[in-house]
Design a protein around this motif. Structure first.
Motif, PDB file in Angstrom:
ATOM      1  N   TYR A  51      27.352  53.831  30.180  1.00  0.00           N
ATOM      2  CA  TYR A  51      28.274  54.157  29.093  1.00  0.00           C
ATOM      3  C   TYR A  51      29.460  53.192  29.027  1.00  0.00           C
ATOM      4  CZ  TYR A  51      25.795  58.630  29.120  1.00  0.00           C
ATOM      5  OH  TYR A  51      24.835  59.601  29.081  1.00  0.00           O
ATOM      6  N   GLY A  52      29.970  52.777  30.168  1.00  0.00           N
ATOM      7  CA  GLY A  52      31.137  51.908  30.190  1.00  0.00           C
ATOM      8  C   GLY A  52      30.812  50.490  29.783  1.00  0.00           C
ATOM      9  N   ARG A  53      31.813  49.778  29.310  1.00  0.00           N
ATOM     10  CA  ARG A  53      31.625  48.413  28.816  1.00  0.00           C
ATOM     11  C   ARG A  53      31.160  47.465  29.916  1.00  0.00           C
ATOM     12  NH1 ARG A  53      35.522  44.490  28.626  1.00  0.00           N
ATOM     13  NH2 ARG A  53      37.103  46.061  29.080  1.00  0.00           N
ATOM     14  N   LEU A  54      31.574  47.716  31.152  1.00  0.00           N
ATOM     15  CA  LEU A  54      31.208  46.827  32.257  1.00  0.00           C
ATOM     16  C   LEU A  54      30.107  47.396  33.134  1.00  0.00           C
ATOM     17  CD1 LEU A  54      34.759  45.559  33.294  1.00  0.00           C
ATOM     18  CD2 LEU A  54      33.096  44.489  31.765  1.00  0.00           C
ATOM     19  N   GLU A  55      29.625  48.584  32.794  1.00  0.00           N
ATOM     20  CA  GLU A  55      28.493  49.143  33.529  1.00  0.00           C
ATOM     21  C   GLU A  55      27.195  48.558  32.982  1.00  0.00           C
ATOM     22  OE1 GLU A  55      30.226  53.587  34.554  1.00  0.00           O
ATOM     23  OE2 GLU A  55      29.062  53.292  32.740  1.00  0.00           O
ATOM     24  N   THR A  56      26.198  48.431  33.838  1.00  0.00           N
ATOM     25  CA  THR A  56      24.929  47.880  33.363  1.00  0.00           C
ATOM     26  C   THR A  56      23.815  48.147  34.366  1.00  0.00           C
ATOM     27  OG1 THR A  56      23.759  45.874  32.684  1.00  0.00           O
ATOM     28  CG2 THR A  56      25.408  45.623  34.408  1.00  0.00           C
ATOM     29  N   TRP A  57      22.574  48.265  33.858  1.00  0.00           N
ATOM     30  CA  TRP A  57      21.388  48.296  34.724  1.00  0.00           C
ATOM     31  C   TRP A  57      20.715  46.924  34.747  1.00  0.00           C
ATOM     32  CZ3 TRP A  57      20.826  51.668  38.259  1.00  0.00           C
ATOM     33  CH2 TRP A  57      21.189  53.009  38.080  1.00  0.00           C
ATOM     34  N   LYS A  58      21.175  46.018  33.880  1.00  0.00           N
ATOM     35  CA  LYS A  58      20.555  44.697  33.819  1.00  0.00           C
ATOM     36  C   LYS A  58      20.729  43.947  35.134  1.00  0.00           C
ATOM     37  CE  LYS A  58      21.050  44.118  28.816  1.00  0.00           C
ATOM     38  NZ  LYS A  58      21.652  43.308  27.729  1.00  0.00           N
ATOM     39  N   LYS A  59      19.689  43.271  35.556  1.00  0.00           N
ATOM     40  CA  LYS A  59      19.665  42.460  36.770  1.00  0.00           C
ATOM     41  C   LYS A  59      19.889  43.283  38.033  1.00  0.00           C
ATOM     42  CE  LYS A  59      20.719  38.167  36.529  1.00  0.00           C
ATOM     43  NZ  LYS A  59      19.356  37.711  36.140  1.00  0.00           N
ATOM     44  N   SER A  60      19.682  44.619  37.924  1.00  0.00           N
ATOM     45  CA  SER A  60      19.808  45.484  39.104  1.00  0.00           C
ATOM     46  C   SER A  60      18.458  45.728  39.759  1.00  0.00           C
ATOM     47  CB  SER A  60      20.420  46.832  38.711  1.00  0.00           C
ATOM     48  OG  SER A  60      19.495  47.598  37.954  1.00  0.00           O
ATOM     49  N   GLY A  61      17.367  45.362  39.041  1.00  0.00           N
ATOM     50  CA  GLY A  61      16.024  45.640  39.542  1.00  0.00           C
ATOM     51  C   GLY A  61      15.508  46.991  39.100  1.00  0.00           C
ATOM     52  N   PHE A  62      16.303  47.718  38.305  1.00  0.00           N
ATOM     53  CA  PHE A  62      15.921  49.048  37.834  1.00  0.00           C
ATOM     54  C   PHE A  62      16.207  49.143  36.342  1.00  0.00           C
ATOM     55  CE2 PHE A  62      17.277  53.395  36.757  1.00  0.00           C
ATOM     56  CZ  PHE A  62      16.145  54.106  37.089  1.00  0.00           C
ATOM     57  N   GLU A  63      15.326  49.825  35.625  1.00  0.00           N
ATOM     58  CA  GLU A  63      15.514  50.007  34.187  1.00  0.00           C
ATOM     59  C   GLU A  63      15.589  51.492  33.869  1.00  0.00           C
ATOM     60  OE1 GLU A  63      13.378  48.789  29.933  1.00  0.00           O
ATOM     61  OE2 GLU A  63      12.803  47.801  31.797  1.00  0.00           O
ATOM     62  N   TYR A  64      16.680  51.903  33.258  1.00  0.00           N
ATOM     63  CA  TYR A  64      16.862  53.318  32.949  1.00  0.00           C
ATOM     64  C   TYR A  64      15.894  53.773  31.862  1.00  0.00           C
ATOM     65  CZ  TYR A  64      18.864  57.641  31.205  1.00  0.00           C
ATOM     66  OH  TYR A  64      19.026  58.945  30.804  1.00  0.00           O
ATOM     67  N   ASP A  65      15.411  55.008  32.002  1.00  0.00           N
ATOM     68  CA  ASP A  65      14.515  55.606  31.019  1.00  0.00           C
ATOM     69  C   ASP A  65      14.880  57.082  30.892  1.00  0.00           C
ATOM     70  OD1 ASP A  65      11.909  57.093  30.169  1.00  0.00           O
ATOM     71  OD2 ASP A  65      11.543  54.983  29.683  1.00  0.00           O
ATOM     72  N   LYS A  66      14.754  57.640  29.702  1.00  0.00           N
ATOM     73  CA  LYS A  66      15.094  59.043  29.482  1.00  0.00           C
ATOM     74  C   LYS A  66      14.250  59.985  30.325  1.00  0.00           C
ATOM     75  CE  LYS A  66      17.156  58.919  24.869  1.00  0.00           C
ATOM     76  NZ  LYS A  66      17.098  59.463  23.492  1.00  0.00           N
ATOM     77  N   ALA A  67      13.109  59.474  30.820  1.00  0.00           N
ATOM     78  CA  ALA A  67      12.247  60.302  31.666  1.00  0.00           C
ATOM     79  C   ALA A  67      12.956  60.715  32.950  1.00  0.00           C
ATOM     80  CB  ALA A  67      10.965  59.536  31.999  1.00  0.00           C
ATOM     81  N   TYR A  68      14.044  60.004  33.283  1.00  0.00           N
ATOM     82  CA  TYR A  68      14.789  60.319  34.500  1.00  0.00           C
ATOM     83  C   TYR A  68      15.823  61.427  34.285  1.00  0.00           C
ATOM     84  CZ  TYR A  68      12.787  56.065  36.476  1.00  0.00           C
ATOM     85  OH  TYR A  68      11.922  55.110  36.934  1.00  0.00           O
ATOM     86  N   ASP A  69      16.042  61.822  33.036  1.00  0.00           N
ATOM     87  CA  ASP A  69      17.020  62.874  32.747  1.00  0.00           C
ATOM     88  C   ASP A  69      16.640  64.157  33.479  1.00  0.00           C
ATOM     89  OD1 ASP A  69      18.309  61.120  31.150  1.00  0.00           O
ATOM     90  OD2 ASP A  69      17.787  62.074  29.241  1.00  0.00           O
ATOM     91  N   GLY A  70      17.597  64.766  34.134  1.00  0.00           N
ATOM     92  CA  GLY A  70      17.362  66.027  34.833  1.00  0.00           C
ATOM     93  C   GLY A  70      16.784  65.880  36.220  1.00  0.00           C
ATOM     94  N   PHE A 108      17.439  49.848  43.358  1.00  0.00           N
ATOM     95  CA  PHE A 108      18.331  49.016  42.553  1.00  0.00           C
ATOM     96  C   PHE A 108      19.289  48.296  43.481  1.00  0.00           C
ATOM     97  CE2 PHE A 108      20.339  53.213  42.731  1.00  0.00           C
ATOM     98  CZ  PHE A 108      21.630  52.919  43.127  1.00  0.00           C
ATOM     99  N   LYS A 109      19.924  47.270  42.954  1.00  0.00           N
ATOM    100  CA  LYS A 109      20.875  46.510  43.762  1.00  0.00           C
ATOM    101  C   LYS A 109      22.127  46.188  42.954  1.00  0.00           C
ATOM    102  CE  LYS A 109      18.290  42.292  42.661  1.00  0.00           C
ATOM    103  NZ  LYS A 109      17.480  41.188  43.211  1.00  0.00           N
ATOM    104  N   GLY A 110      23.206  45.992  43.683  1.00  0.00           N
ATOM    105  CA  GLY A 110      24.462  45.616  43.070  1.00  0.00           C
ATOM    106  C   GLY A 110      25.194  44.666  43.984  1.00  0.00           C
ATOM    107  N   TYR A 111      26.309  44.133  43.502  1.00  0.00           N
ATOM    108  CA  TYR A 111      27.033  43.103  44.256  1.00  0.00           C
ATOM    109  C   TYR A 111      28.501  43.492  44.395  1.00  0.00           C
ATOM    110  CZ  TYR A 111      22.741  40.636  43.286  1.00  0.00           C
ATOM    111  OH  TYR A 111      21.403  40.296  43.224  1.00  0.00           O
TER     112      TYR A 111
END
Length: 401
Positions: A51-70, A108-111
């Motif tokens: 949701y945030g301007r600087l938040e992202t899943w890009k280049k984390s190795g994980f892609e968000y999908d609505k199937a993960y809701d709940g 997923f990964k982050g820096y």
């Protein structure tokens, strides 16, 4: 934004004593040591959209999908290694987790350090910071939610009260917000109307409609030379199409006048036995800060607002409909160039009144119109009080108005 982040960190540290660290949106908090990340092993979380301007899943190795809701996941392993990103040293934190009650695994990964790469062909690439990953740890968030659900939100000036009926981490509705934050859904106890707002704005946003208002002007006196017949004349208020207009008359003029945000609008009738002139070159405006400006009226080109303005003659029994605009408030906006086009350019006028709330009484503004009868110039000064008025005073506590 840094100030908001700091306030949240202090708030969470002061109110919640979790067995592990969380940041302002209940995600992973960057650690000072490699071992510090091991505290997250065994902790449950859910993933969410960025949701945030600087938040992202890009280049984390994980892609968000609505199937993960709940669905919730428990961290099974966290690894930290030194890497070089864009020719600078960095630390890469990899998180592995397993779905609670299932076999689905995610990673997923982050820096730890900001790393951005700009390419002519592929645009801007930004690697995600571990502290800004869009995840929410279940335990601390649920405790936060339980603590605030059912709270009553009040404002000293507003009669209505609101109850917190939901707490979630979600979009704030502003593109300027770097990170998502706790959001409240509050319900008006009187009307049942629901409002969503950031946690930091819960004392303000629900009450905005009740506190909505604007600055207006009221004619409080007309000053003119002592040796003119009927020096003070008579002033009264006229309601016309919901606008307060002020009528003033003496032995020379009968004028109806009111102030808008940008100018004075008036109808002046000559009730003397002679023709009169309005000497525009000598007319003046005095603003809230005491600064003086010439004025321009109908028929004056914006580009020639500081040039000579011929006097207007009003014969006996005739009238003139006109406006008086402070020339100091008129300016040309160059606009913004986008490609070969320019957006927003043109002549504009600043407000004579405050843009933001500065108190119930903002001060006085003045318009001086020199009116010549025969060889005598009478300076009529119209003094207006600038005051704040609420659109819905019935929603406010009378003793606070």
């Amino acid at each position: 934004m840094k100030k908001v982040l700091f306030v949240f960190v202090l708030l969470f540290n002061a109110v919640f004593a979790f067995a592990f660290d969380v940041n302002m949106n209940f995600g992973i908090e960057q650690q000072k040591s490699v071992d510090g990340y091991q505290q997250y092993v065994g902790k449950s979380f859910y993933v969410r959209p960025a949701y945030g301007r600087l938040e992202t899943w890009k280049k984390s190795g994980f892609e968000y999908d609505k199937a993960y809701d709940g669905k919730t996941f428990t961290i099974s392993k966290v690894t930290v290694k030194d890497v070089t990103l864009n020719d600078k040293p960095n630390k890469e934190i990899t998180v592995m987790a397993v779905e609670d009650g299932g076999k689905k695994k995610i990673k997923f990964k982050g820096y730890e350090e900001v790393s951005v790469k700009v390419s002519i062909w592929s645009g801007v690439k930004q690697w995600p910071l571990i502290g800004w990953m869009p995840i929410v740890f279940v335990e601390p968030f649920n405790e936060f939610k339980q603590k605030h659900m059912g709270e009553t939100i009040t404002h000293e000036m507003v009669k209505d009260q609101y109850e917190v009926v939901d707490v979630y981490v979600g979009p704030t509705g502003s593109d300027d917000v770097s990170l998502a934050m706790p959001m409240y859904t509050v319900k008006n106890k009187r009307t049942g109307e629901k409002v969503d707002c950031p946690y930091t704005k819960v004392k303000e946003t629900p009450f905005q409609s009740a506190l909505k208002g604007s600055y207006k002007t009221a004619l409080i006196k007309v000053e003119k030379p002592e040796d003119v017949t009927n020096r003070y004349g008579e002033t009264k208020v006229i309601q016309d199409a919901g606008v307060d207009k002020y009528s003033y008359n003496d032995s020379i003029v009968d004028i109806t006048i009111f102030g808008t945000k940008e100018q004075f609008v008036f109808v002046l009738r000559n009730i003397s036995n002679h023709s009169l002139k309005i000497i525009w070159n000598e007319a003046a405006f005095v603003g809230l800060d005491g600064s003086t400006s010439k004025i321009m009226h109908v028929g004056t080109k914006y580009s020639q607002r500081e040039s000579d303005q011929p006097a207007t003659v009003v014969i006996k029994g005739a009238k003139i409909d006109d406006v008086a605009t402070p020339t100091a408030n008129v300016y040309y906006d160059e606009g913004v160039k986008i490609g070969y086009s320019t957006i927003g350019s043109g002549w504009k006028t600043k407000s004579m009144l405050p843009k933001e709330y500065e108190g119930k009484e903002a001060g006085e503004i003045r318009l001086m119109l020199p009116i010549q009868v025969k060889d005598v110039v009478n300076e009529y000064t119209f003094v207006f009080r600038v005051y704040y008025t609420y659109d819905h005073p019935e929603l406010l506590n009378a003793e606070k108005l």
